[in-house]
Design an enzyme around this catalytic site. Structure first.
Site, short mmCIF file in Angstrom:
data_model
loop_
_atom_site.label_atom_id
_atom_site.label_comp_id
_atom_site.label_asym_id
_atom_site.label_seq_id
_atom_site.Cartn_x
_atom_site.Cartn_y
_atom_site.Cartn_z
N GLU A 43 -13.56 -6.36 -24.98
CA GLU A 43 -12.61 -7.12 -24.18
C GLU A 43 -12.66 -6.69 -22.71
OE1 GLU A 43 -9.24 -8.50 -26.65
OE2 GLU A 43 -7.99 -7.82 -25.00
N HIS A 51 -26.98 2.19 -46.22
CA HIS A 51 -27.45 1.35 -47.33
C HIS A 51 -27.16 -0.12 -47.06
CE1 HIS A 51 -28.14 5.02 -49.66
NE2 HIS A 51 -27.13 5.47 -48.93
N LYS A 90 -5.60 -18.68 -27.00
CA LYS A 90 -4.16 -18.58 -27.23
C LYS A 90 -3.50 -19.93 -26.93
CE LYS A 90 -3.07 -13.66 -26.44
NZ LYS A 90 -2.32 -12.68 -25.68
O1 PA5 Z 1 -5.77 -5.49 -24.80
C1 PA5 Z 1 -5.03 -6.45 -24.67
O2 PA5 Z 1 -4.45 -6.71 -23.59
C2 PA5 Z 1 -4.75 -7.39 -25.83
O3 PA5 Z 1 -5.50 -7.01 -26.94
C3 PA5 Z 1 -3.27 -7.37 -26.20
O4 PA5 Z 1 -2.91 -6.07 -26.59
C4 PA5 Z 1 -3.00 -8.35 -27.34
O5 PA5 Z 1 -3.44 -9.65 -27.00
C5 PA5 Z 1 -1.52 -8.40 -27.68
O6 PA5 Z 1 -0.75 -8.79 -26.57
P1 PA5 Z 1 0.82 -8.56 -26.54
O7 PA5 Z 1 1.09 -7.10 -26.50
O8 PA5 Z 1 1.32 -9.25 -25.32
O9 PA5 Z 1 1.37 -9.19 -27.80
#
Ligand code: PA5
Length: 469
Positions: free
Chosen positions: A295, A324, A438
């Site tokens: 990410e 394996h 989203k």
């Molecule tokens: O790293 C990130 O920013 C994302 O993985 C968020 O943690 C994830 O989308 C969850 O978001 P939120 O804490 O607003 O529910």
């Protein structure tokens, strides 16, 4: 004995070991050092300017104090502790639990130092439904920690709404105050509003810290503390690694070496980065790393706005299990991967292999040997085989698995990610590509105001039977 440490071993990426075509020569390493050293200084500057606030979490005094007070209040009051969150609001919690508590923690009361822990980071009705059946008559002995910075994340919101309804129905409207803790933004957002309106107990998601960099904040620390994990040790480990990762001498800074070697191999066409722990305890920390790496580094544009489409693809494997499953590909398939093994010197416990059955004397060589020796021998054997085929391998050596070494590992890979962001010249702290999915979900779930998006999705949502066989 001094504090247990982790160390990065990089000999097996060098040209002396795997040849000049796939290995790094000393000259290339010196060039990487020259290129990366100013970026270490730049990252240190960014930190002083408050742009990498995750780096200061190990020094925060209020968060651990608040978390411990909450954990003390919770531990005696419940048999089950349930985290509802996703992405950065769940993966760190899972990683800490798997790393630092026994494998059968939830099943064996004698091995538990706190309530059972469940982390739900999906909206699979089969999975959650099974849990609801089990928990419905135990709600008064179950505490739910809803973790979401925004509160708008559909998965976490949906889980929360299911559970809130169940709690209110079974235990009364006032029960949410007792059974739910919200970890969210201190001032704003949907979950903050919900928490304030319902009078929930709350902890803070720190401002300026993205989800995937937040494990050392109340986001990851509460479930850890509740389940008996030494959060002071975690933070001390992170502080120790901070010193090493702030070092402006490239050859003394493990995050700089790690980032530079990863960047070098990406540019050499090795776009896949495999993390392979030889320890079940570290299995989920490689899952945590997978999110952090993907990410943060997978980006369309660089910081100047130029289209670049960069990003190494992180893959997890587990030793020995995936020997394996994956190693055939890793050795004989395309040489397009950098391997990072995690190896543990001394396990917290060992198991001695029993005697060989009389009819199988060929198994006698295993008898009486510690299982940890076999596990580590298999790691070395796999690495040897990969090196034979000129595949570059890094290893993170753990003296042992404890709160301090896990804290070091988390911090090492967080800073590695920041430095890799500078090398790739992208912003590692945003995730614009996740947002479209989203928004599309909101449209598909008929959220008011998303009609235009729903129209755009229609061709994908409608199954064209011509192509269905
Ligand atoms: O790293 C990130 O920013 C994302 O993985 C968020 O943690 C994830 O989308 C969850 O978001 P939120 O804490 O607003 O529910």
């Amino acid at each position: 004995m001094g504090q247990q440490q982790i160390q990065l071993y990089y000999k097996n990426v060098m040209a002396d070991v795997i040849g000049a075509e796939h290995g790094i020569t000393q000259t290339q390493l010196d060039e990487l050092a020259q290129m990366t050293a100013p970026l270490i200084a730049e990252l240190n500057r960014q930190r002083r300017a408050g742009k990498t606030r995750y780096r200061d979490l190990p020094y925060h005094e209020d968060y651990p104090r608040q978390v411990k007070a909450m954990a003390d209040a919770v531990r005696g009051a419940c048999d089950n502790f349930v985290v509802l969150g996703i992405g950065g609001s769940a993966l760190g919690n899972i990683a800490l639990q798997t790393a630092l508590n026994p494998y059968l923690y939830n099943l064996d009361d004698r091995q538990r130092k706190g309530p059972r822990l469940f982390v739900f980071d999906n909206v699979d009705p089969h999975q959650l439904g099974s849990f609801l059946d089990w928990v419905s008559d135990k709600l008064d002995k179950t505490i739910f920690n809803v973790i979401s910075k925004s509160g708008r994340t559909a998965e976490t919101a949906a889980q929360m709404m299911v559970l809130f309804e169940m709690i209110e129905k079974k235990l009364g409207a006032d029960a949410l105050k007792k059974q739910v803790i919200a970890t969210t933004d201190a001032n704003e957002g949907t979950l903050r509003q919900i928490a304030d309106a319902a009078g929930l107990r709350t902890l803070e998601v720190p401002d300026g810290v993205g989800g995937r960099f937040s494990v050392l904040s109340p986001v990851g620390l509460l479930s850890a503390a509740v389940c008996g994990i030494d959060i002071d040790g975690l933070l001390a480990g992170a502080r120790a690694m901070d010193k090493r990762c702030s070092e402006e001498d490239f050859f003394k800074n493990p995050a700089a070496l790690n980032a530079a070697i990863n960047w070098h191999y990406y540019n050499l066409g090795k776009h896949i980065s495999v993390m392979m722990p030889y320890s079940h305890s570290l299995k989920d920390i490689s899952d945590w790393y997978r999110q952090l790496w993907a990410e943060s580094l997978g980006k369309t544009h660089d910081v100047q706005g130029k289209q670049v489409f960069v990003g190494p693809t992180p893959v997890n494997a587990l030793g020995t299990t995936d020997q394996h499953s994956q190693v055939q590909l890793y050795r004989e398939g395309p040489n397009d991967k950098l391997f990072t093994f995690l190896q543990v010197a001394a396990f917290n416990r060992d198991v001695v292999i029993g005697a060989a059955p009389e009819v199988a004397p060929e198994l006698g060589f295993l008898a009486g040997q510690p299982m940890s020796r076999l596990l580590n021998a298999e790691k070395t054997a796999t690495e040897y085989a990969l090196l034979h085929d000129k595949r570059p391998c890094l290893t993170v050596f753990f003296d042992g698995i404890c709160a301090e070494t896990v804290g070091q590992f988390i911090y090492l890979f967080e800073v590695t990610t920041s430095l890799a962001g500078l090398l790739f010249n992208i912003d590692p702290y945003d995730q614009p590509a996740v947002e479209l999915g989203k928004d599309a979900t909101f449209a598909l779930m008929d959220k008011p105001g998303t009609e235009a998006m729903a129209e755009k999705i229609r061709p994908v949502a409608k199954i064209d039977k011509t192509f269905l066989i």
